[in-house]
Design a protein around this motif. Structure first.
Motif, PDB file in Angstrom:
ATOM      1  N   ARG A 279      47.779  69.149  20.086  1.00 35.35           N
ATOM      2  CA  ARG A 279      46.823  68.386  20.861  1.00 35.35           C
ATOM      3  C   ARG A 279      47.236  68.371  22.330  1.00 35.35           C
ATOM      4  N   GLN A 280      46.244  68.428  23.203  1.00 35.05           N
ATOM      5  CA  GLN A 280      46.499  68.363  24.625  1.00 35.05           C
ATOM      6  C   GLN A 280      46.695  66.912  25.056  1.00 35.05           C
ATOM      7  N   TYR A 281      47.162  66.768  26.295  1.00 36.13           N
ATOM      8  CA  TYR A 281      47.307  65.433  26.868  1.00 36.13           C
ATOM      9  C   TYR A 281      45.920  64.842  27.100  1.00 36.13           C
ATOM     10  N   ILE A 282      45.725  63.617  26.638  1.00 42.22           N
ATOM     11  CA  ILE A 282      44.435  62.938  26.770  1.00 42.22           C
ATOM     12  C   ILE A 282      44.511  61.984  27.948  1.00 42.22           C
ATOM     13  N   LEU A 283      43.583  62.127  28.885  1.00 41.26           N
ATOM     14  CA  LEU A 283      43.570  61.255  30.049  1.00 41.26           C
ATOM     15  C   LEU A 283      43.294  59.816  29.619  1.00 41.26           C
ATOM     16  N   PRO A 284      43.909  58.839  30.283  1.00 37.91           N
ATOM     17  CA  PRO A 284      43.632  57.441  29.926  1.00 37.91           C
ATOM     18  C   PRO A 284      42.165  57.101  30.184  1.00 37.91           C
ATOM     19  N   PRO A 285      41.577  56.253  29.356  1.00 38.27           N
ATOM     20  CA  PRO A 285      40.149  55.928  29.526  1.00 38.27           C
ATOM     21  C   PRO A 285      39.900  55.198  30.839  1.00 38.27           C
ATOM     22  N   HIS A 286      38.770  55.517  31.450  1.00 31.60           N
ATOM     23  CA  HIS A 286      38.400  54.875  32.708  1.00 31.60           C
ATOM     24  C   HIS A 286      37.621  53.593  32.426  1.00 31.60           C
ATOM     25  N   LYS A 287      38.027  52.523  33.095  1.00 31.95           N
ATOM     26  CA  LYS A 287      37.329  51.249  32.947  1.00 31.95           C
ATOM     27  C   LYS A 287      36.385  51.058  34.134  1.00 31.95           C
ATOM     28  N   PRO A 385      39.425  60.013  42.000  1.00 30.82           N
ATOM     29  CA  PRO A 385      38.922  61.321  41.542  1.00 30.82           C
ATOM     30  C   PRO A 385      37.856  61.161  40.467  1.00 30.82           C
ATOM     31  N   PHE A 386      36.666  61.631  40.787  1.00 25.68           N
ATOM     32  CA  PHE A 386      35.534  61.524  39.864  1.00 25.68           C
ATOM     33  C   PHE A 386      35.330  62.818  39.085  1.00 25.68           C
ATOM     34  N   TRP A 387      35.456  63.951  39.769  1.00 30.14           N
ATOM     35  CA  TRP A 387      35.241  65.259  39.137  1.00 30.14           C
ATOM     36  C   TRP A 387      36.152  66.264  39.829  1.00 30.14           C
ATOM     37  N   CYS A 388      37.063  66.856  39.088  1.00 27.03           N
ATOM     38  CA  CYS A 388      38.033  67.803  39.651  1.00 27.03           C
ATOM     39  C   CYS A 388      38.125  69.026  38.746  1.00 27.03           C
ATOM     40  N   PHE A 389      38.095  70.188  39.351  1.00 28.62           N
ATOM     41  CA  PHE A 389      38.300  71.412  38.587  1.00 28.62           C
ATOM     42  C   PHE A 389      38.728  72.531  39.531  1.00 28.62           C
ATOM     43  N   SER A 390      39.354  73.526  38.952  1.00 24.86           N
ATOM     44  CA  SER A 390      39.709  74.763  39.646  1.00 24.86           C
ATOM     45  C   SER A 390      39.365  75.907  38.706  1.00 24.86           C
ATOM     46  N   ALA A 391      38.496  76.805  39.173  1.00 23.85           N
ATOM     47  CA  ALA A 391      37.993  77.835  38.268  1.00 23.85           C
ATOM     48  C   ALA A 391      37.640  79.089  39.051  1.00 23.85           C
ATOM     49  N   PRO A 392      37.712  80.248  38.407  1.00 24.46           N
ATOM     50  CA  PRO A 392      37.225  81.477  39.046  1.00 24.46           C
ATOM     51  C   PRO A 392      35.709  81.506  39.069  1.00 24.46           C
ATOM     52  N   VAL A 393      35.164  82.017  40.155  1.00 25.26           N
ATOM     53  CA  VAL A 393      33.712  82.121  40.306  1.00 25.26           C
ATOM     54  C   VAL A 393      33.388  83.502  40.862  1.00 25.26           C
ATOM     55  N   TYR A 394      32.134  83.873  40.769  1.00 22.96           N
ATOM     56  CA  TYR A 394      31.712  85.171  41.295  1.00 22.96           C
ATOM     57  C   TYR A 394      30.292  85.053  41.839  1.00 22.96           C
ATOM     58  N   MET A 395      29.998  85.861  42.834  1.00 18.58           N
ATOM     59  CA  MET A 395      28.682  85.882  43.472  1.00 18.58           C
ATOM     60  C   MET A 395      27.881  87.059  42.922  1.00 18.58           C
ATOM     61  N   VAL A 450      28.083  59.652  35.165  1.00 17.15           N
ATOM     62  CA  VAL A 450      27.919  58.598  36.166  1.00 17.15           C
ATOM     63  C   VAL A 450      27.772  57.236  35.495  1.00 17.15           C
ATOM     64  N   ASN A 451      26.968  57.147  34.466  1.00 17.79           N
ATOM     65  CA  ASN A 451      26.782  55.872  33.767  1.00 17.79           C
ATOM     66  C   ASN A 451      28.065  55.407  33.096  1.00 17.79           C
ATOM     67  N   ARG A 452      28.799  56.332  32.551  1.00 14.12           N
ATOM     68  CA  ARG A 452      30.054  55.969  31.894  1.00 14.12           C
ATOM     69  C   ARG A 452      31.106  55.546  32.936  1.00 14.12           C
TER      70      ARG A 452
END
Length: 458
Positions: A279-287, A385-395, A450-452
């Protein structure tokens, strides 16, 4: 550091006070009708000095052009004392390595890993003390046999880390079933000076990827004369040789957000001499913090930091503040945040340099056009931090007709999608300047997220 900034401000204030008081100390008694700080020019005299303010190293000093010997001695003594204080001011970055290693010896493993992200010197010192944090990929074949590949190179970006694996001892791709990306730390930190590859280490699962029928079920995002580039979510690139269909390299892009926790706190179960990760590390729940006053709570105050890069080249890096969404723009389960407007030419931004994904192996290296890494860090109105990612992209070439009359060139689209949102970017190739221009950048946030996050009901 905060203490360093406070010391500079203190010296800045002292310098201004000294400059303001210098004419009063050095000038002879003024006439009753003339103020020492009057803008009118004073009458000439043999002992009167002409002063000018100059800025040096953040401290304002009063310079004298024509002063008596006694006055010059007083000024020199004052600056000698000031310089002695500045030299004696403690700064942790100026301390010898031996003292820093002693200080670091009192920190735990997680704190040392965080220290290693400050700068290059602290990274090497923390590595000497803790053997540092590394990343490995574990390739498993259909018979359950594991092939562990150690990281070969690493690149630190603005908000992410790019890790590279390449070599000549890759197993056959057709026999592989899964690939596991793991963070690795020494099991016995105090007894480990140099990390032995065959010593006891703890692995933390970050992500698991399916390699079965890789070329048939995975999207190829680009190619050159030697390799084909395949993208596996989240944030993994696999380069395959065109001849032989073998693995040429693997690249992972890891966002800084929660990276230490994900790389060290994943679950592990010990079985004889090996570790098995389930199992991966689970982020703590956001209140959520509720707000009954603001009728548009959760729709405004966003801040975006975006970085586009590859192989040490930065194509675009910028921060955009005060992003918002009107209630009328909530459609199809998404909030729309317009970062760069298509209709506002003043917001359009160029990509610097030749855009492409730079790869290398032990023998070859190359570049795949129109591919690169994109890091997105979106903060809410409280700068969390609301939304964070690092990913490959292409045009890819756009199928829509251009509605821009200020740019003459081919249009390209760039899209990224995950469970929390979407990124849509439109670019134009300007032939005259040989560069791409971002003419439209829009974020789509999932209303469910957003609602969560805010406890709303959009």
């Amino acid at each position: 550091m905060a203490t360093g900034r406070g010391w500079i401000l203190q010296q800045h204030s002292l310098g201004l006070a000294w400059a303001a008081a210098a004419p009063q100390r050095l000038a002879p008694p003024a006439l009753p009708s003339r103020s020492p700080l009057s803008s009118a020019a004073p009458p000439p005299g043999p002992d009167r000095g002409s002063f000018a303010l100059s800025k040096r190293s953040g401290i304002f000093t009063a310079m004298s052009a024509k002063l008596s010997e006694t006055q010059n001695i007083c000024i020199q003594r004052h600056y000698q004392k000031t310089s002695m204080k500045s030299k004696s001011c403690p700064c942790i970055e100026s301390m010898p390595s031996e003292i820093l290693l002693k200080i670091f010896s009192y920190l735990d493993a997680v704190s040392l890993l965080c220290i290693g992200c400050v700068n290059k010197r602290f990274y090497h010192l923390a590595s000497d003390k803790t053997c540092s944090l590394n990343w490995v990929i574990v390739l498993k074949d259909r018979n359950g046999k594991e092939h562990v590949m150690e990281q070969v190179d690493i690149s630190f970006n603005d908000t992410s880390v790019t890790v590279f694996w390449y070599g000549t001892n890759w197993p056959c791709l057709d026999t592989l079933s899964t690939l596991e990306l793991c963070g690795v730390t020494p099991l016995l930190l105090d007894q480990c000076k140099v990390p032995p590859k065959n010593g006891p280490r703890r692995r933390s699962l970050i992500a698991e990827f399916n390699l079965t029928n890789l070329t048939k079920v995975t999207t190829m995002i680009g190619s050159d004369m030697l390799v084909q580039l395949f993208h596996l979510n989240p944030g993994l690139l696999v380069g395959l040789w065109k001849k032989g269909n073998g693995i040429a390299f693997v690249t992972a892009s890891l966002h800084h957000h929660q990276l230490i926790e994900r790389s060290t706190l994943g679950s592990a179960t010990m079985l004889k001499e090996h570790f098995i990760w389930r199992r991966q590390y689970i982020l703590p729940p956001h209140k959520p913090i509720l707000d009954d006053v603001d009728p548009e709570y959760g729709l405004h105050g966003y801040q975006l930091h975006i970085d586009m890069h590859s192989g040490g080249h930065t194509y675009m890096c910028g921060t955009f503040r005060n992003l918002f969404c009107r209630k009328d723009y909530i459609q199809n389960g998404y909030l729309r945040l317009t970062v760069i407007s298509l209709k506002n030419n003043s917001q359009h931004l160029p990509l610097a340099g030749k855009v492409g994904f730079f790869w290398r192996t032990d023998v070859f290296k190359g570049s795949i056009q129109n591919c690169y890494m994109m890091d997105v860090t979106l903060l809410d109105e409280t700068e969390k931090p609301f939304w964070c990612f690092s990913a490959p992209v292409y045009m890819k070439l756009s199928s829509k007709a251009s509605c821009l009359y200020d740019y003459m060139g081919q249009n390209y689209d760039l899209n990224y999608v995950d469970s929390e949102g979407k990124v849509h970017i439109e670019l134009v190739w300007v032939e005259e300047t040989k560069e791409y221009y971002i003419v439209n950048l829009v974020l789509y946030l999932s209303t469910e997220k957003v609602n969560r996050w805010f406890g709303t009901k959009y």
